[in-house]
Design an enzyme around this catalytic site. Structure first.
Site, PDB file in Angstrom:
ATOM      1  N   GLU A  56       0.812  -1.220   0.000  1.00 39.86           N
ATOM      2  CA  GLU A  56       0.000   0.000   0.000  1.00 39.86           C
ATOM      3  C   GLU A  56       0.843   1.266   0.000  1.00 39.86           C
ATOM      4  O   GLU A  56       0.471   2.267  -0.622  1.00 39.86           O
ATOM      5  CB  GLU A  56      -0.963  -0.006   1.193  1.00 39.86           C
TER       6      GLU A  56
ATOM      7  N   HIS B 257     -11.323  -4.903   8.609  1.00 37.03           N
ATOM      8  CA  HIS B 257     -12.150  -4.717   7.419  1.00 37.03           C
ATOM      9  C   HIS B 257     -13.340  -3.798   7.667  1.00 37.03           C
ATOM     10  O   HIS B 257     -14.245  -3.736   6.846  1.00 37.03           O
ATOM     11  CB  HIS B 257     -12.682  -6.067   6.911  1.00 37.03           C
TER      12      HIS B 257
END
Lengths: 320, 370
Positions: free
Chosen positions: A55, A124
């Protein structure tokens, strides 16, 4: 909403051949939520491409691509995986225009599916918007409806400044009647009154807008008329719309999924103190996630602001 | 060009060009350098040395907030930057005044970073294809990779070279950058100036495998070069640039050199650098060594050396005058470039700052307002 976002990306890719889409699994798979479905087939793997799983590099490389004249739309696969990119976003993406004395803009959009309510595993379901809102140089957008998601994503891609674009996962499958009119992209920075009411303003963004509307319907059944204000953009915040609504109602409750302490709601409350204190009939309350890590999904309904918690706060401010 | 000699350094396969004996032969054709280039390299190194010393002096005199000296690394910076084309990009860290000089960046504008005038200095990165000073260690590596990916998408045959130190090779951004460059065949030169020290931590405590060898794991060439040999550095960079231009092959170059100064002017290197180690590297001073070879080879005479010395002196004096003669930027600039258009919340803050700034200029104003 997924289809609306997909259409926004398609139109942006189609209208500006400098637009790129990159991220993990955004190519052949079309993203784990299918937001980028079909885009690689339509625009080729040079403009829509998978990256290695890193990322920080997705953010840092997007900055380099922007310096080379491209407009990258990068996807962070989940909120909880966006943190490795924070150094690049905070140290460089947010600061590059400033550092360059306005010579070099970095028109990057970083899309982050965010927040909970979908029964997911740890990492999440997080709501990291305050980290970004606290970082000067970033615009922060969090739509609540499919048409807004489409229009605001188009506006974000067209924007000359970096935009962190939060997509409320629990609303990904929501539907809305209306046209996706590409010609009338909604400007960033405009809030919207979704429901008018005279007793109290409920201020929300992302998935909590729908919940606030549900709370308003429940309140109406009990004779309390709630105004629901969808912020749509956190930075720049629509100060005028915020103050105007609360000046009408004299009361406000802020709702978000992120934890309470130093959450974006604190910013909203402070703005109301500064801009509408003379009109307030009661303290402004916050209904938020708790100051705990995001809990396991089997008990997340006790963490997320519920209709009951929103109505409880409304009762407290209206009975103050 | 000579093959690798038995080296004093722990690295094997150290690329060297400058023979240790001053009279040695060097194949200029193989290096792609003309005699005038050899003199220009010396000139650029001499100017760099003088400007760097001047910048350190300026900090000692309170004219710069901080400065990270590069003394000892002139060959690594000048040799590599000189090997690039004008259209190629450089993404520096924070110790690359020498590369900035090669790129024609006005050093006063560069030093505005260290004078705390402005965070990017005041030069235009695009004009010189020289990115802004990047302080978070290793973070600029990813920008070079992204730029190179973007250029490759455009079919633009440029190379992006990024400078970083031995310490940066421990950062994730270095590894992610190498991997991305390999996967996307991005024309990047990863140029590591291994100056042996990351502030107080020696390279032996930073990493176990030789830095240049890490390239193999990513799937592209790694080269170890004597970083105090300007011709070897130039050669390694030239070859890396050719590979990158050819088909996007990245290269990791480890230039073995030594930081003869402190990490920055805020640091006291005598607390950790062993004196005998410093002395041994002073004996390998890249500028002295190159001049000795040029003189021994009959490529320069005393008059040339004196002329360069004179130019370096006036260059540094001009730089000094430019730095000292500059004041802070207007307070309004604090707000001007955060966004393209200033949003309402920030406009409010700007107006407040300007009001207080005006009152600070004119103390009477506050009283009158009250």
């Amino acid at each position: 909403m997924v289809k609306a976002l997909n259409e926004a990306l398609r139109r942006s890719l189609s209208e500006d051949d400098r637009t790129l889409v990159l991220g993990e699994d955004v190519g052949k798979l079309g993203g784990v939520f299918r937001v980028t479905e079909g885009l690689q087939a339509e625009f080729g793997d040079k403009r829509v491409f998978d990256t290695p799983l890193a990322e920080a590099a997705i953010a840092g490389v997007s900055l380099g691509l922007a310096l080379a004249g491209w407009r990258p739309v990068a996807e962070m696969q989940f909120d909880g995986f966006s943190y490795p990119a924070l150094d690049q976003v905070i140290s460089h993406v947010a600061k590059y225009r400033y550092r360059s004395r306005g010579r070099q803009t970095v028109p990057i959009v970083i899309r982050i599916p965010f927040a909970g309510g979908i029964g997911a595993a740890e990492h999440h379901s997080e709501s990291p918007e305050a980290y970004y809102a606290h970082t000067a140089g970033l615009k922060v957008v969090a739509p609540s409806t499919p048409i807004d998601a489409h229009d605001l994503l188009r506006a974000s891609i067209a924007d000359p400044d970096p935009v962190i674009f939060f997509e409320p996962k629990s609303r990904y499958w929501s539907k809305e009647e209306g046209d996706l009119d590409g010609a009338s992209a909604l400007p960033i920075g405009k809030a919207r009154v979704l429901r008018e009411g005279s007793d109290c303003t409920v201020i929300a963004y992302g998935a909590m807008v729908a919940r606030s509307l549900a709370a308003a319907r429940a309140a109406a059944a009990r004779g309390t008329e709630l105004e629901v204000l969808d912020l749509r953009t956190l930075v720049p915040l629509d100060l005028d719309a915020l103050a105007a609504s609360v000046r009408r109602t004299g009361r406000a409750v802020v709702v978000h999924e992120a934890p309470l302490t130093a959450g974006f709601g604190a910013e909203v409350v402070a703005r109301l103190m500064e801009d509408a204190f003379d009109c307030l009939e009661a303290p402004v309350l916050r209904v938020t996630g708790y100051d705990t890590p995001y809990p396991p999904a089997t008990i997340e309904s006790h963490y997320l602001p519920s209709i009951e918690r929103i109505l409880d706060a409304v009762d407290r401010v209206t009975n103050y | 060009m000579t093959p690798a000699e038995p080296s004093e350094e722990p690295q094997d396969a150290l690329l060297r060009v400058l023979p240790s004996a001053t009279a040695g032969e060097v194949d200029l054709e193989a290096l792609g350098l003309k005699e005038e280039d050899l003199r220009e390299l010396y000139r650029l190194m001499a100017l760099t040395r003088r400007a760097d010393l001047e910048a350190t002096a300026l900090q000692r005199q309170g004219e710069l907030a901080v400065y990270p000296p590069l003394i000892g690394q002139e060959a690594a910076q000048v040799g590599s930057a000189f090997a690039l084309r004008e259209s190629d990009w450089i993404f520096p860290s924070y110790r690359e005044l020498g590369a900035a000089l090669v790129r024609g960046v006005d050093l006063v504008e560069y030093l505005h970073f260290y004078r705390a005038t402005w965070h990017g200095g005041t030069y235009d990165a695009r004009e010189h294809r020289f990115g802004y000073v990047s302080v978070p260690v290793g973070s600029q590596i990813l920008h070079a990779v992204g730029y190179a990916m973007g250029a490759r998408l455009d079919g633009d045959p440029i190379v992006a070279l990024t400078y970083f130190g031995d310490g940066a090779t421990s950062e994730g951004d270095f590894h992610e950058g190498c991997n991305f460059a390999a996967v996307f065949r991005a024309p990047v030169i990863f140029f590591c100036q291994n100056n042996q020290w990351a502030i107080s931590v020696p390279v032996s405590a930073q990493t176990v495998a030789p830095i240049w060898k890490k390239a193999e794991a990513y799937g592209f060439p790694g080269v170890c070069v004597d970083g105090n040999d300007v011709l070897a550095v130039h050669l390694a960079t030239r070859e890396a640039a050719a590979r990158a231009r050819e088909d996007g092959t990245p290269t990791l170059i480890e230039a073995v050199t030594y930081r003869l100064g402190p990490h920055s002017t805020a640091d006291d290197a005598s607390r950790y650098q062993p004196g005998e180690e410093v002395e041994s590297w002073k004996a390998r001073d890249p500028l002295v060594r190159y001049r000795a070879w040029l003189e021994g080879s009959g490529l320069v005479d005393q008059a040339f050396v004196d002329e360069v010395e004179g130019e370096a002196k006036s260059f540094a004096a001009e730089m000094r005058a430019g730095v000292i003669g500059s004041g802070p930027r207007p307070v309004e600039e604090m707000f001007r470039w955060v966004f393209e258009d200033i949003p309402p919340h920030l406009a409010r803050q700007r107006d407040e700052a300007l009001r207080f700034a005006a009152e600070a200029e004119d103390p009477e104003a506050g009283i009158r307002r009250a």
